[in-house]
Scaffold this motif. Structure first.
Motif, PDB file in Angstrom:
ATOM      1  N   LEU A   1       1.020  -1.279  -0.057  1.00 23.00           N
ATOM      2  CA  LEU A   1       0.057  -0.104  -0.120  1.00 23.00           C
ATOM      3  C   LEU A   1       0.814   1.202  -0.049  1.00 23.00           C
ATOM      4  O   LEU A   1       0.435   2.277  -0.693  1.00 23.00           O
ATOM      5  N   LEU A   2       1.827   1.339   0.778  1.00 23.31           N
ATOM      6  CA  LEU A   2       2.920   2.465   0.924  1.00 23.31           C
ATOM      7  C   LEU A   2       3.566   2.633  -0.401  1.00 23.31           C
ATOM      8  O   LEU A   2       3.543   3.753  -1.078  1.00 23.31           O
ATOM      9  N   ILE A   3       4.091   1.578  -1.209  1.00 24.72           N
ATOM     10  CA  ILE A   3       4.531   1.732  -2.410  1.00 24.72           C
ATOM     11  C   ILE A   3       4.036   2.083  -3.473  1.00 24.72           C
ATOM     12  O   ILE A   3       4.156   3.083  -4.071  1.00 24.72           O
ATOM     13  N   GLU A   4       2.381   1.731  -3.502  1.00 24.87           N
ATOM     14  CA  GLU A   4       1.589   2.139  -4.476  1.00 24.87           C
ATOM     15  C   GLU A   4       1.314   3.476  -4.198  1.00 24.87           C
ATOM     16  O   GLU A   4       1.125   4.465  -5.281  1.00 24.87           O
ATOM     17  N   CYS A   5       1.160   4.084  -3.179  1.00 25.41           N
ATOM     18  CA  CYS A   5       0.548   5.421  -2.626  1.00 25.41           C
ATOM     19  C   CYS A   5       1.975   6.288  -3.186  1.00 25.41           C
ATOM     20  O   CYS A   5       1.745   7.487  -3.551  1.00 25.41           O
ATOM     21  N   LEU A   6       3.196   5.975  -2.507  1.00 25.94           N
ATOM     22  CA  LEU A   6       4.204   6.924  -2.753  1.00 25.94           C
ATOM     23  C   LEU A   6       5.082   6.796  -3.905  1.00 25.94           C
ATOM     24  O   LEU A   6       5.663   7.965  -4.287  1.00 25.94           O
ATOM     25  N   ALA A   7       4.942   5.625  -4.763  1.00 24.77           N
ATOM     26  CA  ALA A   7       5.862   5.580  -5.874  1.00 24.77           C
ATOM     27  C   ALA A   7       5.235   5.491  -7.328  1.00 24.77           C
ATOM     28  O   ALA A   7       5.573   5.798  -8.271  1.00 24.77           O
ATOM     29  N   TRP A   8       3.645   5.377  -7.095  1.00 17.44           N
ATOM     30  CA  TRP A   8       3.072   5.381  -8.210  1.00 17.44           C
ATOM     31  C   TRP A   8       1.899   6.265  -8.177  1.00 17.44           C
ATOM     32  O   TRP A   8       0.770   6.018  -7.958  1.00 17.44           O
ATOM     33  N   PRO A   9       2.192   7.463  -8.812  1.00 12.16           N
ATOM     34  CA  PRO A   9       0.932   8.436  -8.837  1.00 12.16           C
ATOM     35  C   PRO A   9      -0.111   8.302  -9.648  1.00 12.16           C
ATOM     36  O   PRO A   9       0.057   7.511 -10.613  1.00 12.16           O
ATOM     37  N   CYS A  10      -1.331   8.513  -9.313  1.00 15.52           N
ATOM     38  CA  CYS A  10      -2.548   8.302  -9.841  1.00 15.52           C
ATOM     39  C   CYS A  10      -3.179   9.622 -10.155  1.00 15.52           C
ATOM     40  O   CYS A  10      -2.874  10.658  -9.400  1.00 15.52           O
ATOM     41  N   ALA A  11      -3.831   9.931 -11.166  1.00 12.47           N
ATOM     42  CA  ALA A  11      -4.685  11.067 -11.628  1.00 12.47           C
ATOM     43  C   ALA A  11      -5.572  11.960 -10.386  1.00 12.47           C
ATOM     44  O   ALA A  11      -5.507  12.930 -10.226  1.00 12.47           O
ATOM     45  N   GLY A  12      -6.021  10.896  -9.511  1.00  9.80           N
ATOM     46  CA  GLY A  12      -7.127  11.417  -8.608  1.00  9.80           C
ATOM     47  C   GLY A  12      -6.353  11.740  -7.182  1.00  9.80           C
ATOM     48  O   GLY A  12      -6.999  11.897  -6.188  1.00  9.80           O
TER      49      GLY A  12
ATOM     50  N   CYS B   1      -4.567  13.609  -4.097  1.00  9.55           N
ATOM     51  CA  CYS B   1      -4.644  14.810  -3.440  1.00  9.55           C
ATOM     52  C   CYS B   1      -3.362  15.618  -3.786  1.00  9.55           C
ATOM     53  O   CYS B   1      -2.342  15.048  -3.890  1.00  9.55           O
ATOM     54  N   SER B   2      -3.253  16.812  -3.541  1.00  8.61           N
ATOM     55  CA  SER B   2      -2.179  17.632  -3.853  1.00  8.61           C
ATOM     56  C   SER B   2      -1.022  17.503  -2.786  1.00  8.61           C
ATOM     57  O   SER B   2       0.099  17.202  -2.864  1.00  8.61           O
ATOM     58  N   ARG B   3      -1.340  17.114  -1.502  1.00  9.76           N
ATOM     59  CA  ARG B   3      -0.700  16.650  -0.603  1.00  9.76           C
ATOM     60  C   ARG B   3       0.328  15.618  -0.667  1.00  9.76           C
ATOM     61  O   ARG B   3       1.585  15.410  -0.840  1.00  9.76           O
ATOM     62  N   LEU B   4      -0.225  14.395  -1.546  1.00 15.15           N
ATOM     63  CA  LEU B   4       0.152  13.292  -1.837  1.00 15.15           C
ATOM     64  C   LEU B   4       1.055  13.397  -3.303  1.00 15.15           C
ATOM     65  O   LEU B   4       2.171  12.961  -3.148  1.00 15.15           O
ATOM     66  N   ARG B   5       0.558  14.314  -4.007  1.00 17.90           N
ATOM     67  CA  ARG B   5       1.277  14.423  -5.015  1.00 17.90           C
ATOM     68  C   ARG B   5       2.949  15.049  -4.660  1.00 17.90           C
ATOM     69  O   ARG B   5       3.977  14.937  -5.444  1.00 17.90           O
ATOM     70  N   GLU B   6       2.796  16.060  -3.780  1.00 20.32           N
ATOM     71  CA  GLU B   6       3.667  16.719  -3.269  1.00 20.32           C
ATOM     72  C   GLU B   6       4.832  15.563  -2.657  1.00 20.32           C
ATOM     73  O   GLU B   6       6.074  15.526  -2.845  1.00 20.32           O
ATOM     74  N   LEU B   7       4.337  14.584  -2.020  1.00 24.36           N
ATOM     75  CA  LEU B   7       5.115  13.575  -1.248  1.00 24.36           C
ATOM     76  C   LEU B   7       5.620  12.667  -2.335  1.00 24.36           C
ATOM     77  O   LEU B   7       7.021  12.426  -2.360  1.00 24.36           O
ATOM     78  N   GLN B   8       5.049  12.725  -3.268  1.00 27.96           N
ATOM     79  CA  GLN B   8       5.476  11.549  -4.409  1.00 27.96           C
ATOM     80  C   GLN B   8       6.815  12.255  -5.085  1.00 27.96           C
ATOM     81  O   GLN B   8       7.673  11.605  -5.478  1.00 27.96           O
ATOM     82  N   GLN B   9       6.523  13.654  -5.444  1.00 29.95           N
ATOM     83  CA  GLN B   9       7.601  14.231  -5.839  1.00 29.95           C
ATOM     84  C   GLN B   9       8.901  14.595  -5.218  1.00 29.95           C
ATOM     85  O   GLN B   9       9.965  14.290  -5.616  1.00 29.95           O
ATOM     86  N   ARG B  10       8.754  14.644  -3.777  1.00 29.99           N
ATOM     87  CA  ARG B  10      10.062  14.719  -2.968  1.00 29.99           C
ATOM     88  C   ARG B  10      10.518  13.342  -2.779  1.00 29.99           C
ATOM     89  O   ARG B  10      11.782  13.449  -2.981  1.00 29.99           O
ATOM     90  N   ILE B  11       9.641  12.238  -2.894  1.00 24.52           N
ATOM     91  CA  ILE B  11      10.269  10.954  -2.739  1.00 24.52           C
ATOM     92  C   ILE B  11      11.392  10.676  -3.927  1.00 24.52           C
ATOM     93  O   ILE B  11      12.433  10.127  -3.869  1.00 24.52           O
ATOM     94  N   SER B  12      10.733  10.975  -5.092  1.00 23.11           N
ATOM     95  CA  SER B  12      11.552  10.795  -6.250  1.00 23.11           C
ATOM     96  C   SER B  12      12.626  11.669  -6.838  1.00 23.11           C
ATOM     97  O   SER B  12      13.324  11.490  -7.599  1.00 23.11           O
ATOM     98  N   HIS B  13      12.739  12.551  -5.950  1.00 23.22           N
ATOM     99  CA  HIS B  13      13.631  13.840  -6.133  1.00 23.22           C
ATOM    100  C   HIS B  13      14.581  14.032  -4.967  1.00 23.22           C
ATOM    101  O   HIS B  13      15.101  15.013  -4.253  1.00 23.22           O
TER     102      HIS B  13
END
Length: 179
Positions: free
Chosen positions: A107-118, A120-132
């Motif tokens: 569940l954490l890998i899916e949420c943090l490493a695999w962005p989905c269109a829907g 939220c902005s906070r999760l998208r920000e975390l995904q960006q930070r994790i990959s950078h």
């Protein structure tokens, strides 16, 4: 009256992540069965690290980390073994849970490493930070799936666990997936 998922016509469930797959295989060494847990990496990260998936030695099959249709290892009664670290100094039964992959890992890998269109902005920000290059501290790393995965996609990760897990699983799995 409390609202529930879908009461307002909006689903709060994350869609199935396309492209992310896990599976298990097994092998015997010196008469002992080892389960290998495999997880694919996002295509955009595969070329940079020259790996398409990560794999991890586990003592037992995962618990809830596989989806329908993903290959799972089934153990017979004879395949289960006495915990070889049971009498190690500082070992606890709580540590025994760290030698397998649990549902939360996926569940954490899916949420943090695999962005989905829907997302939220906070999760998208975390995904960006994790990959950078985000700095991540993982407490209770177990066999190292989540921490290794986040490191493979760009984070700086410090993994920790009980000495028995670090010495008998985590170090070996980090080496197995060294980039």
């Amino acid at each position: 009256m409390a609202k529930h998922d879908g009461d307002d016509g909006i689903s709060r469930k994350r869609p199935v992540v396309e492209g992310f797959k896990c599976h298990e295989t097994s092998r015997r060494e010196n008469g002992l069965l080892t389960v290998l847990f495999h997880a694919t990496l996002p295509t955009c990260h595969q070329e940079a690290i020259r790996l398409s998936s990560l794999s991890f030695d586990c003592r037992e099959p995962s618990c809830g980390a596989l989806e329908d249709g993903e290959e799972a290892v089934l153990l017979s009664d004879e395949d289960y073994q006495v915990d070889s670290n049971f009498f190690d100094n500082g070992y606890s039964l709580a540590g025994a849970t760290g030698f397998k992959v649990w549902t939360g890992t996926r569940l954490l890998i899916e949420c943090l490493a695999w962005p989905c269109a829907g997302d939220c902005s906070r999760l998208r920000e975390l995904q960006q930070r994790i990959s950078h290059g985000a700095r991540v501290l993982e407490l209770g790393s177990g066999v190292g799936v989540l921490g290794s995965y986040l490191a493979a996609i760009g984070s700086e990760v410090l993994m920790s666990d009980l000495p028995t897990l670090v010495e008998n699983s985590l170090k070996k799995n980090i080496g197995r997936n060294a980039m």
